[in-house]
Motif scaffolding. Structure first.
Motif, PDB file in Angstrom:
ATOM      1  N   ARG A   1       0.833  -1.202   0.000  1.00 34.70           N
ATOM      2  CA  ARG A   1       0.000   0.000   0.000  1.00 34.70           C
ATOM      3  C   ARG A   1       0.870   1.255   0.000  1.00 34.70           C
ATOM      4  O   ARG A   1       0.573   2.247  -0.681  1.00 34.70           O
ATOM      5  CB  ARG A   1      -0.934  -0.019   1.219  1.00 34.70           C
ATOM      6  N   LEU A   2       1.971   1.216   0.746  1.00 42.73           N
ATOM      7  CA  LEU A   2       2.880   2.356   0.811  1.00 42.73           C
ATOM      8  C   LEU A   2       3.544   2.604  -0.536  1.00 42.73           C
ATOM      9  O   LEU A   2       3.659   3.758  -0.978  1.00 42.73           O
ATOM     10  CB  LEU A   2       3.943   2.118   1.888  1.00 42.73           C
ATOM     11  N   VAL A   3       3.974   1.535  -1.211  1.00 39.92           N
ATOM     12  CA  VAL A   3       4.605   1.678  -2.524  1.00 39.92           C
ATOM     13  C   VAL A   3       3.657   2.342  -3.511  1.00 39.92           C
ATOM     14  O   VAL A   3       4.024   3.285  -4.225  1.00 39.92           O
ATOM     15  CB  VAL A   3       5.070   0.304  -3.068  1.00 39.92           C
ATOM     16  N   ILE A   4       2.417   1.871  -3.568  1.00 38.84           N
ATOM     17  CA  ILE A   4       1.438   2.428  -4.502  1.00 38.84           C
ATOM     18  C   ILE A   4       1.100   3.868  -4.149  1.00 38.84           C
ATOM     19  O   ILE A   4       0.984   4.737  -5.020  1.00 38.84           O
ATOM     20  CB  ILE A   4       0.157   1.562  -4.517  1.00 38.84           C
ATOM     21  N   THR A   5       0.953   4.160  -2.862  1.00 41.94           N
ATOM     22  CA  THR A   5       0.637   5.519  -2.432  1.00 41.94           C
ATOM     23  C   THR A   5       1.754   6.485  -2.798  1.00 41.94           C
ATOM     24  O   THR A   5       1.509   7.573  -3.325  1.00 41.94           O
ATOM     25  CB  THR A   5       0.391   5.561  -0.914  1.00 41.94           C
TER      26      THR A   5
ATOM     27  N   GLN B   1      14.334   1.580   2.389  1.00 41.03           N
ATOM     28  CA  GLN B   1      15.669   1.021   2.646  1.00 41.03           C
ATOM     29  C   GLN B   1      15.818  -0.380   2.038  1.00 41.03           C
ATOM     30  O   GLN B   1      16.298  -1.312   2.687  1.00 41.03           O
ATOM     31  CB  GLN B   1      15.967   1.006   4.154  1.00 41.03           C
ATOM     32  N   VAL B   2      15.389  -0.486   0.786  1.00 42.49           N
ATOM     33  CA  VAL B   2      15.574  -1.711   0.004  1.00 42.49           C
ATOM     34  C   VAL B   2      16.132  -1.302  -1.347  1.00 42.49           C
ATOM     35  O   VAL B   2      16.289  -0.114  -1.636  1.00 42.49           O
ATOM     36  CB  VAL B   2      14.249  -2.483  -0.174  1.00 42.49           C
ATOM     37  N   THR B   3      16.440  -2.271  -2.196  1.00 41.47           N
ATOM     38  CA  THR B   3      16.966  -1.948  -3.515  1.00 41.47           C
ATOM     39  C   THR B   3      15.846  -1.469  -4.439  1.00 41.47           C
ATOM     40  O   THR B   3      14.665  -1.782  -4.239  1.00 41.47           O
ATOM     41  CB  THR B   3      17.652  -3.167  -4.155  1.00 41.47           C
ATOM     42  N   GLU B   4      16.248  -0.739  -5.478  1.00 39.37           N
ATOM     43  CA  GLU B   4      15.275  -0.298  -6.472  1.00 39.37           C
ATOM     44  C   GLU B   4      14.650  -1.496  -7.164  1.00 39.37           C
ATOM     45  O   GLU B   4      13.455  -1.492  -7.502  1.00 39.37           O
ATOM     46  CB  GLU B   4      15.958   0.619  -7.493  1.00 39.37           C
ATOM     47  N   SER B   5      15.443  -2.538  -7.374  1.00 40.27           N
ATOM     48  CA  SER B   5      14.923  -3.757  -7.981  1.00 40.27           C
ATOM     49  C   SER B   5      13.812  -4.354  -7.133  1.00 40.27           C
ATOM     50  O   SER B   5      12.796  -4.820  -7.659  1.00 40.27           O
ATOM     51  CB  SER B   5      16.058  -4.768  -8.162  1.00 40.27           C
ATOM     52  N   ARG B   6      13.998  -4.343  -5.828  1.00 42.50           N
ATOM     53  CA  ARG B   6      12.978  -4.911  -4.929  1.00 42.50           C
ATOM     54  C   ARG B   6      11.688  -4.099  -4.989  1.00 42.50           C
ATOM     55  O   ARG B   6      10.590  -4.668  -4.993  1.00 42.50           O
ATOM     56  CB  ARG B   6      13.508  -4.963  -3.494  1.00 42.50           C
ATOM     57  N   VAL B   7      11.811  -2.790  -5.072  1.00 45.26           N
ATOM     58  CA  VAL B   7      10.617  -1.955  -5.184  1.00 45.26           C
ATOM     59  C   VAL B   7       9.899  -2.242  -6.495  1.00 45.26           C
ATOM     60  O   VAL B   7       8.667  -2.299  -6.545  1.00 45.26           O
ATOM     61  CB  VAL B   7      10.974  -0.455  -5.088  1.00 45.26           C
ATOM     62  N   SER B   8      10.665  -2.440  -7.561  1.00 39.67           N
ATOM     63  CA  SER B   8      10.058  -2.770  -8.847  1.00 39.67           C
ATOM     64  C   SER B   8       9.307  -4.094  -8.765  1.00 39.67           C
ATOM     65  O   SER B   8       8.205  -4.242  -9.326  1.00 39.67           O
ATOM     66  CB  SER B   8      11.137  -2.855  -9.932  1.00 39.67           C
ATOM     67  N   GLN B   9       9.882  -5.054  -8.057  1.00 39.74           N
ATOM     68  CA  GLN B   9       9.215  -6.349  -7.878  1.00 39.74           C
ATOM     69  C   GLN B   9       7.897  -6.181  -7.131  1.00 39.74           C
ATOM     70  O   GLN B   9       6.855  -6.725  -7.521  1.00 39.74           O
ATOM     71  CB  GLN B   9      10.130  -7.302  -7.125  1.00 39.74           C
TER      72      GLN B   9
END
Length: 257
Positions: free
Chosen positions: A211-215, A232-240
């Motif tokens: 929910r935080l990522v989408i917001t 505090q994660v990688t950009e790749s992880r956020v993309s996943q």
């Protein structure tokens, strides 16, 4: 096509207003090109949001070129008498041109599409059983895959899921607008009530991190890299995470629409 110079200083509002008057009154090509150079940052900003830099598609220049076509069209069709900021008008046109191009591309092979579908269905099954609980390990085990494989496929499917999510929204006569830099306009000008209610119903069902990522992405207008810094994660992880959520939201939207 006009080359965008990122080192070129932005024009002041008064200078931009004067350029618009000159171009709209005379059709001056020099004034038009100056406007395109001044607003070119919007194109690259939108492409950076839609296409993580680390992926394997190497389509960045193509997407920028498509975005520039959208910007050119926006400059040509924009009417000064309309009470809307040009940036607001241009963002929608640029993004639409890029999405049209993306729809025309084969972003996922039949094999990858099959894996994406299987992963999406597995996530939905496990998260219906345990709402809010991360399901990466369960999904991987149920499909006979390693967690890393599942995450890699989610990263590869980012563009595919983005386009399909947009298509799901479009089928309901709705479209997600993105918050654009330097617009200084409230959320209500970017997301009408129907869109907000539809998305809110879906977003409220998501686990906290998703929910935080989408917001942050849709409502705050942050890049995936900026979201990665916050979490505090990688950009790749956020993309996943983003890709997985888009796929889930598309499924939920199709049921609501």
């Amino acid at each position: 096509m006009v080359e965008m110079n990122e080192t070129k200083p932005r024009l002041t509002p008064d200078e931009l207003s004067s350029l618009w008057v000159v171009y709209k009154n005379s059709g001056c090509i020099d004034a038009k090109n100056e406007l395109l150079l001044s607003y070119g940052y919007l194109v690259k900003w939108i492409v950076r949001r839609m296409m993580p830099k680390y992926n394997n598609y190497n389509e960045y220049d193509d997407l920028v070129s498509c975005g520039m076509l959208g910007l050119i069209d926006a400059v040509e069709k924009f009417e000064l008498k309309h009470e809307v900021k040009f940036e607001t008008y241009a963002v929608t046109r640029i993004r639409g041109e890029i999405l049209d191009y993306m729809r025309s591309q084969d972003w996922a092979s039949p094999s990858l599409r099959k894996k994406i579908s299987a992963i999406t269905s597995a996530y939905e099954t496990f998260e219906n059983m345990n709402p809010g609980r991360p399901a990466d390990k369960e999904v991987a085990a149920s499909l006979g895959m390693q967690v890393e494989q599942v995450q890699k496929i989610l990263t590869q499917s980012h563009m595919f899921n983005l386009v399909n999510f947009e298509d799901a929204l479009s089928s309901g006569n709705s479209e997600v607008e993105i918050k654009s830099p330097d617009l200084n306009t409230p959320e209500d000008e970017l997301l009408n009530n129907e869109r907000k209610e539809l998305l809110r119903d879906v977003i409220d069902t998501l686990p906290e991190k998703e929910r935080l990522v989408i917001t942050l992405y849709y409502y705050e207008g942050l890049l995936l890299k900026e979201i990665a810094d916050i979490l505090q994660v990688t950009e790749s992880r956020v993309s996943q995470i983003h890709s997985k959520v888009l796929s889930k939201m598309r499924t939920k939207l199709e049921k609501l629409i």
